[in-house]
Write a protein that holds these residues in place. Structure first.
Motif, PDB file in Angstrom:
ATOM      1  N   LEU A  71       0.864  -1.025   0.019  1.00 49.00           N
ATOM      2  CA  LEU A  71      -0.028  -0.065  -0.097  1.00 49.00           C
ATOM      3  C   LEU A  71       0.808   1.245   0.002  1.00 49.00           C
ATOM      4  CD1 LEU A  71      -2.757  -0.926   2.483  1.00 49.00           C
ATOM      5  CD2 LEU A  71      -2.991  -0.736  -0.167  1.00 49.00           C
ATOM      6  N   LEU A  72       1.966   1.142   0.806  1.00 41.88           N
ATOM      7  CA  LEU A  72       3.098   2.480   0.624  1.00 41.88           C
ATOM      8  C   LEU A  72       3.233   2.433  -0.613  1.00 41.88           C
ATOM      9  CD1 LEU A  72       4.881   1.774   3.858  1.00 41.88           C
ATOM     10  CD2 LEU A  72       3.402   3.595   3.482  1.00 41.88           C
ATOM     11  N   GLN A  73       3.543   1.607  -1.475  1.00 37.80           N
ATOM     12  CA  GLN A  73       4.110   1.599  -3.073  1.00 37.80           C
ATOM     13  C   GLN A  73       2.871   2.356  -3.932  1.00 37.80           C
ATOM     14  OE1 GLN A  73       5.641  -2.093  -4.092  1.00 37.80           O
ATOM     15  NE2 GLN A  73       7.067  -1.965  -2.636  1.00 37.80           N
ATOM     16  N   ILE A  74       1.666   1.680  -3.607  1.00 37.21           N
ATOM     17  CA  ILE A  74       0.462   2.006  -4.369  1.00 37.21           C
ATOM     18  C   ILE A  74      -0.043   3.317  -4.225  1.00 37.21           C
ATOM     19  CG2 ILE A  74      -1.767   1.580  -4.912  1.00 37.21           C
ATOM     20  CD1 ILE A  74      -1.318  -1.507  -4.208  1.00 37.21           C
ATOM     21  N   GLU A  75       0.275   4.052  -2.937  1.00 36.95           N
ATOM     22  CA  GLU A  75      -0.148   5.428  -2.510  1.00 36.95           C
ATOM     23  C   GLU A  75       0.769   6.337  -3.318  1.00 36.95           C
ATOM     24  OE1 GLU A  75       0.082   7.958   1.548  1.00 36.95           O
ATOM     25  OE2 GLU A  75       1.297   6.202   1.369  1.00 36.95           O
ATOM     26  N   THR A  76       1.925   6.179  -3.879  1.00 37.09           N
ATOM     27  CA  THR A  76       2.709   7.172  -4.514  1.00 37.09           C
ATOM     28  C   THR A  76       2.623   6.689  -6.007  1.00 37.09           C
ATOM     29  OG1 THR A  76       4.703   5.989  -3.990  1.00 37.09           O
ATOM     30  CG2 THR A  76       4.041   7.714  -2.427  1.00 37.09           C
ATOM     31  N   ASP A  77       1.987   5.701  -6.592  1.00 31.93           N
ATOM     32  CA  ASP A  77       2.078   5.546  -8.037  1.00 31.93           C
ATOM     33  C   ASP A  77       0.971   6.521  -8.803  1.00 31.93           C
ATOM     34  OD1 ASP A  77       1.758   4.366 -10.249  1.00 31.93           O
ATOM     35  OD2 ASP A  77       0.992   2.296  -9.548  1.00 31.93           O
ATOM     36  N   ALA A  78       1.470   7.448  -9.352  1.00 30.23           N
ATOM     37  CA  ALA A  78       0.586   8.410 -10.035  1.00 30.23           C
ATOM     38  C   ALA A  78      -0.432   7.587 -11.182  1.00 30.23           C
ATOM     39  CB  ALA A  78       1.571   9.512 -10.597  1.00 30.23           C
TER      40      ALA A  78
ATOM     41  N   LEU B 152      -0.387  -5.609  15.542  1.00 31.26           N
ATOM     42  CA  LEU B 152      -1.307  -4.534  15.924  1.00 31.26           C
ATOM     43  C   LEU B 152      -0.909  -3.353  15.331  1.00 31.26           C
ATOM     44  CD1 LEU B 152      -1.835  -5.469  19.416  1.00 31.26           C
ATOM     45  CD2 LEU B 152      -3.306  -5.780  17.650  1.00 31.26           C
ATOM     46  N   GLN B 153       0.383  -2.812  15.230  1.00 30.36           N
ATOM     47  CA  GLN B 153       0.556  -1.673  14.747  1.00 30.36           C
ATOM     48  C   GLN B 153       0.665  -1.588  13.284  1.00 30.36           C
ATOM     49  OE1 GLN B 153       4.757  -0.139  16.194  1.00 30.36           O
ATOM     50  NE2 GLN B 153       5.025   0.733  14.200  1.00 30.36           N
ATOM     51  N   ASP B 154       1.018  -2.627  12.706  1.00 29.89           N
ATOM     52  CA  ASP B 154       0.919  -2.793  10.973  1.00 29.89           C
ATOM     53  C   ASP B 154      -0.495  -2.703  10.625  1.00 29.89           C
ATOM     54  OD1 ASP B 154       3.647  -2.908  10.848  1.00 29.89           O
ATOM     55  OD2 ASP B 154       3.789  -5.206  10.510  1.00 29.89           O
ATOM     56  N   GLY B 155      -1.373  -3.247  11.216  1.00 32.40           N
ATOM     57  CA  GLY B 155      -2.902  -3.106  11.086  1.00 32.40           C
ATOM     58  C   GLY B 155      -3.339  -1.704  11.053  1.00 32.40           C
ATOM     59  N   ASN B 156      -2.944  -1.194  11.937  1.00 30.96           N
ATOM     60  CA  ASN B 156      -3.358   0.411  12.142  1.00 30.96           C
ATOM     61  C   ASN B 156      -2.568   1.185  11.522  1.00 30.96           C
ATOM     62  OD1 ASN B 156      -5.536   0.481  14.412  1.00 30.96           O
ATOM     63  ND2 ASN B 156      -3.827  -0.420  15.779  1.00 30.96           N
ATOM     64  N   GLU B 157      -1.422   0.652  10.883  1.00 30.53           N
ATOM     65  CA  GLU B 157      -0.806   1.635   9.864  1.00 30.53           C
ATOM     66  C   GLU B 157      -1.466   1.622   8.371  1.00 30.53           C
ATOM     67  OE1 GLU B 157       1.834   3.909   9.885  1.00 30.53           O
ATOM     68  OE2 GLU B 157       1.571   3.841  12.072  1.00 30.53           O
ATOM     69  N   ILE B 158      -1.903   0.323   8.112  1.00 31.07           N
ATOM     70  CA  ILE B 158      -2.777   0.081   6.971  1.00 31.07           C
ATOM     71  C   ILE B 158      -4.093   0.917   7.064  1.00 31.07           C
ATOM     72  CG2 ILE B 158      -4.070  -1.690   5.813  1.00 31.07           C
ATOM     73  CD1 ILE B 158      -2.049  -3.756   6.462  1.00 31.07           C
ATOM     74  N   ALA B 159      -4.525   1.081   8.146  1.00 33.60           N
ATOM     75  CA  ALA B 159      -5.802   2.010   8.101  1.00 33.60           C
ATOM     76  C   ALA B 159      -5.418   3.361   7.977  1.00 33.60           C
ATOM     77  CB  ALA B 159      -6.480   1.930   9.552  1.00 33.60           C
ATOM     78  N   LYS B 160      -4.313   3.951   8.380  1.00 33.64           N
ATOM     79  CA  LYS B 160      -3.995   5.222   8.052  1.00 33.64           C
ATOM     80  C   LYS B 160      -3.373   5.363   6.727  1.00 33.64           C
ATOM     81  CE  LYS B 160      -2.091   5.921  12.838  1.00 33.64           C
ATOM     82  NZ  LYS B 160      -0.852   6.100  13.629  1.00 33.64           N
ATOM     83  N   ILE B 161      -2.941   4.444   5.954  1.00 31.56           N
ATOM     84  CA  ILE B 161      -2.287   4.560   4.577  1.00 31.56           C
ATOM     85  C   ILE B 161      -3.688   4.539   3.800  1.00 31.56           C
ATOM     86  CG2 ILE B 161      -1.041   3.547   2.654  1.00 31.56           C
ATOM     87  CD1 ILE B 161       0.540   2.165   5.088  1.00 31.56           C
ATOM     88  N   LEU B 162      -4.549   3.666   3.964  1.00 33.86           N
ATOM     89  CA  LEU B 162      -5.708   3.708   3.202  1.00 33.86           C
ATOM     90  C   LEU B 162      -6.702   4.991   3.406  1.00 33.86           C
ATOM     91  CD1 LEU B 162      -6.832  -0.142   3.604  1.00 33.86           C
ATOM     92  CD2 LEU B 162      -6.153   1.281   1.487  1.00 33.86           C
ATOM     93  N   ARG B 163      -6.780   5.628   4.653  1.00 30.36           N
ATOM     94  CA  ARG B 163      -7.369   6.798   4.643  1.00 30.36           C
ATOM     95  C   ARG B 163      -6.675   8.108   4.005  1.00 30.36           C
ATOM     96  NH1 ARG B 163     -10.217   9.213   9.300  1.00 30.36           N
ATOM     97  NH2 ARG B 163      -9.892  11.307   9.550  1.00 30.36           N
ATOM     98  N   ARG B 164      -5.247   8.179   3.831  1.00 30.24           N
ATOM     99  CA  ARG B 164      -4.748   9.277   3.449  1.00 30.24           C
ATOM    100  C   ARG B 164      -4.302   8.967   2.036  1.00 30.24           C
ATOM    101  NH1 ARG B 164       0.447   7.329   6.414  1.00 30.24           N
ATOM    102  NH2 ARG B 164       1.741   6.640   4.741  1.00 30.24           N
ATOM    103  N   MET B 165      -4.252   7.904   1.423  1.00 31.72           N
ATOM    104  CA  MET B 165      -3.974   7.931   0.057  1.00 31.72           C
ATOM    105  C   MET B 165      -4.971   8.433  -1.068  1.00 31.72           C
ATOM    106  SD  MET B 165      -4.561   3.702  -0.482  1.00 31.72           S
ATOM    107  CE  MET B 165      -3.475   3.495  -2.005  1.00 31.72           C
ATOM    108  N   PRO B 166      -4.582   8.976  -1.906  1.00 28.95           N
ATOM    109  CA  PRO B 166      -5.445   9.856  -2.976  1.00 28.95           C
ATOM    110  C   PRO B 166      -6.482   9.018  -3.437  1.00 28.95           C
ATOM    111  CG  PRO B 166      -3.140   9.819  -3.657  1.00 28.95           C
ATOM    112  CD  PRO B 166      -3.151   9.175  -2.333  1.00 28.95           C
ATOM    113  N   GLN B 167      -6.113   7.803  -3.739  1.00 34.92           N
ATOM    114  CA  GLN B 167      -6.905   6.973  -4.581  1.00 34.92           C
ATOM    115  C   GLN B 167      -8.161   6.387  -3.783  1.00 34.92           C
ATOM    116  OE1 GLN B 167      -3.659   6.240  -4.055  1.00 34.92           O
ATOM    117  NE2 GLN B 167      -2.380   5.742  -5.903  1.00 34.92           N
ATOM    118  N   PRO B 168      -9.094   6.227  -4.449  1.00 34.97           N
ATOM    119  CA  PRO B 168     -10.240   5.415  -3.536  1.00 34.97           C
ATOM    120  C   PRO B 168      -9.865   4.267  -3.548  1.00 34.97           C
ATOM    121  CG  PRO B 168     -11.292   7.094  -5.396  1.00 34.97           C
ATOM    122  CD  PRO B 168      -9.637   6.972  -5.458  1.00 34.97           C
ATOM    123  N   ALA B 169     -10.207   3.357  -2.391  1.00 34.47           N
ATOM    124  CA  ALA B 169      -9.817   1.883  -2.178  1.00 34.47           C
ATOM    125  C   ALA B 169     -11.165   1.115  -2.024  1.00 34.47           C
ATOM    126  CB  ALA B 169      -9.063   1.779  -1.079  1.00 34.47           C
TER     127      ALA B 169
END
Length: 252
Positions: A40-47, A85-102
């Motif tokens: 998801l970190l990679q996809i977030e920055t994929d224009a 636990l931390q990775d799961g909550n980080e996924i939530a943050k990434i999906l929330r902030r990423m510009p693409q609709p998921a």
């Protein structure tokens, strides 16, 4: 990066991500969650990606956290309980902030940790016969990925308590009725429904959608008055506006 428990496929502006442990109904392991976060970190920055679709391989979205794999990881020292636990909550943050609709496509079993994961997404389409539930109380564990806060905000406190207290799953049809998913479709039409929704999104301004996503997410975390203030003061550059206005003029 090569992944073992997920698969990524690009179809023009749509990125498909599959949870890929079908033999275990895609039960969530610390390793899978870590791979999902990395992807998801990679996809977030994929224009080139305008919409993300996530689905489970095989017969289910996910049966929930793999407790056996969790215990094996903890004993083997590869992961700690805090890691997943931390990775799961980080996924939530990434999906929330990423510009693409998921978009999450949910079929088969979707229990407990998988239901928490499902609720991270902007949009959810379920198969009519999907089984979606919260079984934390069945195993004597508490949610740590936001179940107690997200579920009542989506379906209301009474229904959330019913789901969590009884541990009984609901179907995709019922999930649509109570507002837990956007829509329920037949299993054979699930992928097509996801593609159609993604294509409807892609036709519109990606920059405006990203801004709207931010405003919706920020506004839902506060009062109406504060949300209105956030909207009125929000400033962003929408560089593709001219392109869409020209298209409007041509189609008049």
């Amino acid at each position: 990066m090569t992944f073992q428990d997920i698969i990524i496929e690009k179809q023009e502006a749509i990125t498909w991500l599959y949870l890929n442990r079908p033999a275990s109904l895609n039960a969530l392991t610390p390793k899978m969650i870590r791979e999902l976060k990395t992807a998801l970190l990679q996809i977030e920055t994929d224009a080139t990606c305008k919409v993300l679709i996530v689905k489970g391989s095989g017969r289910a979205f996910s049966a929930g956290v793999d407790l056996k794999a969790m215990n094996e990881s903890l004993v083997g020292g590869q992961f700690t309980a805090d890691d997943i636990l931390q990775d799961g909550n980080e996924i939530a943050k990434i999906l929330r902030r990423m510009p693409q609709p998921a978009i999450a496509l949910v079929h088969g079993h979707c229990y407990t940790g998988a239901t928490e994961l499902m609720m991270f997404f902007d949009l959810i389409i379920a198969s009519e016969d999907a089984k979606i539930g919260d079984t934390h109380a069945k195993w004597g564990i508490l949610p740590k990925w936001g179940m107690s806060q997200r579920l009542p905000r989506l379906v209301g406190t009474l229904k959330a308590k019913e789901m969590s207290f009884t541990c009984k799953p609901i179907t995709g049809i019922e999930a649509e009725r109570i507002g837990l998913v956007n829509r329920a479709v037949s299993l054979e039409n699930l992928d097509q429904a996801g593609i159609e929704m993604a294509n409807d999104i892609i036709q519109n301004s990606a920059q405006t959608i990203a801004a709207l996503k931010h405003l919706y997410n920020e506004g839902m975390d506060t009062t109406l008055a504060e949300g209105l203030r956030i909207e009125s003061e929000f400033i962003t550059d929408i560089n593709d506006r001219t392109e869409f206005l020209r298209g409007f003029e041509k189609n008049k």
